[in-house]
Scaffold this active site. Structure first.
Site, PDB file in Angstrom:
ATOM      1  N   HIS A   1       0.882  -1.532  -0.123  1.00 12.21           N
ATOM      2  CA  HIS A   1      -0.119  -0.191  -0.593  1.00 12.21           C
ATOM      3  C   HIS A   1       0.712   1.139   0.057  1.00 12.21           C
ATOM      4  O   HIS A   1       2.255   0.966   0.111  1.00 12.21           O
ATOM      5  CB  HIS A   1      -1.062   0.358   0.997  1.00 12.21           C
ATOM      6  CG  HIS A   1      -2.304  -0.841   1.430  1.00 12.21           C
ATOM      7  ND1 HIS A   1      -1.912  -1.994   1.533  1.00 12.21           N
ATOM      8  CD2 HIS A   1      -3.640  -0.520   0.820  1.00 12.21           C
ATOM      9  CE1 HIS A   1      -3.150  -2.594   1.468  1.00 12.21           C
ATOM     10  NE2 HIS A   1      -4.147  -1.957   0.759  1.00 12.21           N
TER      11      HIS A   1
ATOM     12  N   LYS B   1      -0.714   4.548   4.219  1.00  9.77           N
ATOM     13  CA  LYS B   1      -1.252   4.066   5.894  1.00  9.77           C
ATOM     14  C   LYS B   1      -1.183   3.290   7.177  1.00  9.77           C
ATOM     15  O   LYS B   1       0.670   3.474   6.682  1.00  9.77           O
ATOM     16  CB  LYS B   1      -1.362   2.424   4.776  1.00  9.77           C
ATOM     17  CG  LYS B   1      -2.573   1.670   5.174  1.00  9.77           C
ATOM     18  CD  LYS B   1      -2.717   0.611   3.831  1.00  9.77           C
ATOM     19  CE  LYS B   1      -3.528  -0.068   5.017  1.00  9.77           C
ATOM     20  NZ  LYS B   1      -4.621   0.365   4.849  1.00  9.77           N
TER      21      LYS B   1
HETATM   22  N1  LIG Z   1     -12.318  -1.267   3.598  1.00  7.71           N
HETATM   23  C1  LIG Z   1     -12.391  -0.810   2.947  1.00  7.71           C
HETATM   24  O1  LIG Z   1     -12.693  -0.849   1.513  1.00  7.71           O
HETATM   25  C2  LIG Z   1     -10.875   0.591   2.251  1.00  7.71           C
HETATM   26  C3  LIG Z   1     -11.010   1.130   3.716  1.00  7.71           C
HETATM   27  N2  LIG Z   1      -9.577   1.933   4.445  1.00  7.71           N
HETATM   28  C4  LIG Z   1      -9.010   1.841   4.775  1.00  7.71           C
HETATM   29  O2  LIG Z   1     -10.333   3.081   5.332  1.00  7.71           O
HETATM   30  C5  LIG Z   1      -9.683   3.927   6.589  1.00  7.71           C
HETATM   31  C6  LIG Z   1      -9.226   5.487   5.748  1.00  7.71           C
HETATM   32  O3  LIG Z   1      -8.300   5.283   4.522  1.00  7.71           O
HETATM   33  P1  LIG Z   1      -7.829   6.771   4.290  1.00  7.71           P
HETATM   34  O4  LIG Z   1      -8.855   7.158   3.371  1.00  7.71           O
HETATM   35  O5  LIG Z   1      -6.608   6.537   3.195  1.00  7.71           O
HETATM   36  O6  LIG Z   1      -7.542   7.437   5.116  1.00  7.71           O
HETATM   37  P2  LIG Z   1      -7.358   9.558   4.821  1.00  7.71           P
HETATM   38  O7  LIG Z   1      -6.550   9.496   6.777  1.00  7.71           O
HETATM   39  O8  LIG Z   1      -7.313   9.682   3.881  1.00  7.71           O
HETATM   40  O9  LIG Z   1      -8.798  10.233   5.956  1.00  7.71           O
HETATM   41  C7  LIG Z   1      -9.364   9.488   6.965  1.00  7.71           C
HETATM   42  C8  LIG Z   1     -10.114  10.745   7.881  1.00  7.71           C
HETATM   43  O10 LIG Z   1     -10.641  10.271   8.610  1.00  7.71           O
HETATM   44  C9  LIG Z   1     -10.973  12.146   9.247  1.00  7.71           C
HETATM   45  N3  LIG Z   1     -11.239  11.490  10.501  1.00  7.71           N
HETATM   46  C10 LIG Z   1     -10.173  10.928  11.896  1.00  7.71           C
HETATM   47  N4  LIG Z   1     -10.569  11.056  12.678  1.00  7.71           N
HETATM   48  C11 LIG Z   1     -11.756  11.574  12.832  1.00  7.71           C
HETATM   49  C12 LIG Z   1     -12.999  11.566  13.603  1.00  7.71           C
HETATM   50  N5  LIG Z   1     -12.765  11.057  15.264  1.00  7.71           N
HETATM   51  N6  LIG Z   1     -13.654  12.544  13.485  1.00  7.71           N
HETATM   52  C13 LIG Z   1     -14.329  12.703  12.152  1.00  7.71           C
HETATM   53  N7  LIG Z   1     -13.381  12.714  10.923  1.00  7.71           N
HETATM   54  C14 LIG Z   1     -11.999  11.763  11.659  1.00  7.71           C
HETATM   55  C15 LIG Z   1      -9.435  12.499   9.458  1.00  7.71           C
HETATM   56  O11 LIG Z   1      -9.675  13.093  10.089  1.00  7.71           O
HETATM   57  P3  LIG Z   1      -7.331  13.918  10.326  1.00  7.71           P
HETATM   58  O12 LIG Z   1      -6.616  13.708   8.903  1.00  7.71           O
HETATM   59  O13 LIG Z   1      -7.961  15.150  10.793  1.00  7.71           O
HETATM   60  O14 LIG Z   1      -7.253  13.240  10.781  1.00  7.71           O
HETATM   61  C16 LIG Z   1      -9.429  12.116   7.634  1.00  7.71           C
HETATM   62  O15 LIG Z   1     -10.209  12.616   7.171  1.00  7.71           O
HETATM   63  C17 LIG Z   1      -8.647   3.329   6.942  1.00  7.71           C
HETATM   64  O16 LIG Z   1      -8.413   2.596   8.053  1.00  7.71           O
HETATM   65  C18 LIG Z   1      -8.130   2.523   5.271  1.00  7.71           C
HETATM   66  O17 LIG Z   1      -7.159   1.731   5.578  1.00  7.71           O
HETATM   67  C19 LIG Z   1      -8.809   2.448   3.275  1.00  7.71           C
HETATM   68  C20 LIG Z   1      -9.587   1.597   1.780  1.00  7.71           C
HETATM   69  C21 LIG Z   1     -10.428   0.771   0.999  1.00  7.71           C
HETATM   70  O1  LIG Z   2      -5.155   1.923   3.458  1.00  5.53           O
HETATM   71  C1  LIG Z   2      -5.737   1.829   2.114  1.00  5.53           C
HETATM   72  O2  LIG Z   2      -5.986   2.914   1.590  1.00  5.53           O
HETATM   73  C2  LIG Z   2      -6.670   0.621   2.009  1.00  5.53           C
HETATM   74  N1  LIG Z   2      -6.476   0.173   3.071  1.00  5.53           N
HETATM   75  C3  LIG Z   2      -8.054  -1.323   3.275  1.00  5.53           C
HETATM   76  C4  LIG Z   2      -6.670  -2.160   3.363  1.00  5.53           C
HETATM   77  O3  LIG Z   2      -6.528  -1.940   4.687  1.00  5.53           O
HETATM   78  O4  LIG Z   2      -7.018  -3.350   3.047  1.00  5.53           O
HETATM   79  C5  LIG Z   2      -8.423  -1.975   1.558  1.00  5.53           C
HETATM   80  C6  LIG Z   2      -7.325  -1.470   0.279  1.00  5.53           C
HETATM   81  O5  LIG Z   2      -6.241  -2.293   0.105  1.00  5.53           O
HETATM   82  C7  LIG Z   2      -6.930   0.364   0.628  1.00  5.53           C
END
Ligand SMILES: NC(=O)C1=CN([C@@H]2O[C@H](COP(=O)(O)OP(=O)(O)OC[C@H]3O[C@@H](n4cnc5c(N)ncnc54)[C@H](OP(=O)(O)O)[C@@H]3O)[C@@H](O)[C@H]2O)C=CC1
Ligand SMILES: O=C(O)C1=N[C@H](C(=O)O)C[C@H](O)C1
Length: 272
Positions: free
Chosen positions: A160, A164
């Site tokens: 990734h 991450k």
């Molecule tokens: N299941 C799936 O298919 C997928 C899962 N994911 C997962 O999703 C999560 C997010 O990934 P990603 O978008 O890349 O991460 P980012 O860090 O880009 O986004 C997370 C966002 O959540 C915000 N946030 C954190 N805590 C709070 C809170 N208490 N209240 C409101 N907002 C909050 C962060 O703000 P701040 O920056 O201020 O902390 C940030 O804007 C990860 O755990 C990732 O592994 C990602 C892609 C696919």
């Molecule tokens: O953090 C990410 O970007 C992603 N998180 C998920 C994971 O932990 O598997 C899904 C995807 O691979 C992207």
């Protein structure tokens, strides 16, 4: 816009997934963006969520008031961080709405709290919301069942982007669980998450994980099943985050007519 559109809240609206979710909601029939949430003190509070996501103005300003948003909505899409997701699970349960959880890296305690909230909310949680990865999980389970532990070693490799924060990825763990199901074993008792130094020979029947981080890689996963003189590799490459966002929106629509409970993407996709 249609009166019957499902009203969705995006939490973590300024994040990589938050912005992708806002764009996908905007282009998907049957759903509409009701609210966009960021944490108190975020520089994005007050900004138009559509503009933030590069989809043009939507007339929805980012706020730090999740409960106010949830009580008027039907679902929340949550790709944030474990502590935030636990808090949102409690609020989604109070509001009796659908909670789609994509957040990874949750501890056993976080997981228990999210499951407790599913007594009142309809929670759909998966380490990966894409159709392709969930299909890969099914194929992994079948392959692990067909290729016995005595002679076939399972290793899961993921890569990734450099931002991450959790490892192994939620997807790698999902694939590990699928392999363990195929083998009829408990993943927790058989996983090898880290190797360093003089490790000794590989324990038969273990499921190994290897993690790479770098650049802007969206998500690469391989399940390697290594035998004597041959190797089977099953893999998935994500080239666009919209695959996760589309899955999350489909999960919310699916959850709309369900009873409170804890569900996975396999339930949504009918793959279970
Ligand atoms: N299941 C799936 O298919 C997928 C899962 N994911 C997962 O999703 C999560 C997010 O990934 P990603 O978008 O890349 O991460 P980012 O860090 O880009 O986004 C997370 C966002 O959540 C915000 N946030 C954190 N805590 C709070 C809170 N208490 N209240 C409101 N907002 C909050 C962060 O703000 P701040 O920056 O201020 O902390 C940030 O804007 C990860 O755990 C990732 O592994 C990602 C892609 C696919
Ligand atoms: O953090 C990410 O970007 C992603 N998180 C998920 C994971 O932990 O598997 C899904 C995807 O691979 C992207």
């Amino acid at each position: 816009m249609n009166e019957t559109d499902m009203k969705l809240v995006v939490v973590g609206a300024a994040g990589r997934m938050g912005q992708t979710l806002i764009r996908i909601i905007h282009e998907t029939a049957g759903v509409r963006l009701h609210a966009a949430i960021e944490r108190t003190g975020s520089p994005f509070i007050g900004r138009d969520a559509g503009e933030l996501a590069g989809a043009g103005p939507m007339g929805v300003a980012v706020t730090d008031k999740p409960l106010e948003a949830f009580v008027e909505a039907e679902g929340v899409l949550d790709f944030t961080a474990p502590a935030a997701t636990v808090e949102f699970a409690g609020l989604a349960a109070q509001a009796r709405i659908v909670h789609v959880v994509g957040t990874t890296g949750c501890s056993a305690d976080d997981e228990a709290r999210i499951r407790a909230a599913a007594r009142h909310a309809r929670v759909i949680k998966s380490g990966n919301m894409s159709l392709g990865v969930n299909l890969l999980g099914m194929l992994t389970e079948k392959a692990a069942r067909a290729l016995p532990a005595g002679g076939w070693d399972i290793e899961i490799l993921e890569m990734h982007h450099k931002h991450k924060v959790d490892a192994p990825s939620g997807t790698a763990l999902l694939l590990g669980e699928a392999a363990a199901r195929g083998r009829g074993i408990d993943l927790a008792d058989h996983s090898v998450r880290v190797r360093d130094g003089h490790t000794g020979a590989r324990p038969e029947g273990s499921i190994g994980f290897a993690t790479l981080r770098g650049g802007s890689v969206i998500g690469e996963h391989s399940v390697v099943i290594a035998g004597e003189g041959e190797m089977v590799t099953l893999s998935h490459s994500a080239t666009d985050r919209s695959i996760f966002a589309r899955g999350a929106v489909a999960a919310a629509l699916w959850g709309r007519s369900r009873k409170p409970g804890f569900y996975s993407m396999l339930d949504v996709l009918g793959l279970d």
